[in-house]
Each structure stands twice: as C-alpha cells, then as structure tokens.
Design an enzyme around this catalytic site. Structure first.
Site: not given
Ligand code: G3H
Length: 226
Positions: A86-88
């Site tokens: 998950i890119k955050i």
C-alpha cells in the site's frame, strides 16, 4: 537490483514482464487515469495475473485522513490480495496510517518523499519501501541524488530493512543516479525504458554486426549453418 515499471497499462506490463526480470509494478491515481475509467479492482487483479504472486504490486491509498487511508488499504488487500504494497503519502495522516497498518503486518511503500526528514520518519514507521520522487525533487531544486544517498546511509546506520524505491524517474540518467546513490529499486516509466534502449548507436552496432555476418554467410543465421 529491483526494476519495476511505473504503469498500469496491461500491454506494456506484459511486454516488459516478458523482456526484463521485473520485480514489480507501481501505480498511483495519475497513472491509473491514463488508462481511462477502468474497473479499478478488476484492472489490478489483471496486473497480478500477469506478474504473478512473487512480484510486488504497489497500489496507492487515496484517503486523506488516517482512517480513510487505513480503510482504503483494507479494501485493496481484501479485493486483490494480502501481498499488495500500500503506497501511502508521507504526511501526518499517512505516517499515522503506516504505524497502524504495520501492526497488522501490511506491506507499506511510503510515497511522495521529497526530503530526508520524511524518509527518516517513514523508516522509523517501519515502511518496507521509501519512494523518493527524483524528477519532482529536481524541479524544486532539491538535490535528489543527495537525498537518496542520505536515506541509504540512514537505513544502513539504523540496520533497517527498509529499501529505497526511487520514483518519478524521467530519464535514464536519473535512473542510474538513483541506483548509484543507494536505491535498491527503481520504478521506471516504460517510455523511459524504451528511450534508453532505442538509442541510434545501439541499432547502428547491431546493424554493422549483421552486415559483416551477411557478407560472409548471407541470410543464414548461426542456427541455420550446416
Ligand atoms: O508515484 C510516483 C511516480 O513515480 C511519480 O512520477 P511523476 O513525477 O512522473 O508523476
């Protein structure tokens, strides 16, 4: 060295997955927009189908608050699989989301990194990858090579498992500079890969070798020889 492609175009992913030893695929909402209004989850499942379970797939959360980011992450993991990174964005809400999601052992790629400080906080949050934005830093007169080198040093000094996944790479020089300065991984637009391999000098060398071969053996290839 990990090479990823920064695209969600299925044909391009197939092409470069076949050509290169790709480590994975990265995306963000702007990259997805280039494909038009696709069925989001179906499209990501199609990418997973192409690259297989062993490659990394990085999908960006779009929520602005911590609760929204965490909810986005849960939905992506539920709809695709639990191996998705998950890119955050590395901002206050994002850092808090990273902290929460790491407790659930979710894979995290800390993105939108322009400064060493952001990277250091993401390392401390346990991010698996840091995505410093090379070209966007250069546009702001920030020395991207130095930021990557300092982050590599910070990772080494803290004995952290975090890796640097350089992003926003707009030409081959930026790719090689990121790797030279300590990035373990690079995500590259397929236009940059194509430009790097389509240099006229490469074609000229191949053409000259072919001409010399043909002057001796005509149209036969090595495989055709008696
Ligand atoms: O998600 C990260 C992208 O690599 C950003 O690239 P860009 O600066 O070309 O939009």
């Amino acid at each position: 060295m990990e090479i990823l492609v920064d695209t969600v175009n299925l044909a391009e992913i197939k092409k470069y997955h076949q050509m290169l030893n790709l480590s994975g695929v990265t995306s963000n909402p702007t990259i997805i927009k280039k494909e038009g209004h696709v069925d989001f989850f179906e499209h990501l499942r199609a990418i997973r189908q192409i690259i297989g379970p062993d490659k990394t797939l990085h999908v960006q959360a779009v929520g602005e608050t911590t609760a929204e980011i965490v909810a986005d992450a849960h939905r992506v993991l539920q709809e695709i699989d639990h191996d998705v990174y998950i890119k955050i964005p590395t901002d206050p809400a994002g850092l808090e989301a990273m902290k929460q999601l790491k407790k659930e052992n979710v894979h995290i790629t800390a993105t939108a990194i322009y400064t060493v400080f952001q990277g250091e906080l993401a390392i401390a949050a346990g991010a698996d990858y840091l995505a410093p934005y090379y070209n966007r830093m250069m546009n702001m007169n920030i020395d991207a090579a130095s930021v990557i080198a300092e982050l590599a040093q910070a990772i080494e000094m803290s004995h952290s498992q975090t890796k640097i996944l350089a992003a926003s790479l707009h030409n081959v020089a930026q790719v090689t500079s990121a790797l030279k300065n300590g990035a373990q991984a690079v995500t590259i637009g397929t236009d940059v890969i194509a430009a790097g391999l389509n240099a006229p000098m490469i074609a000229a060398a191949v053409h000259d070798f072919k001409k010399d071969w043909q002057s001796m053996y005509g149209e036969q290839t090595i495989a055709d020889l008696n």
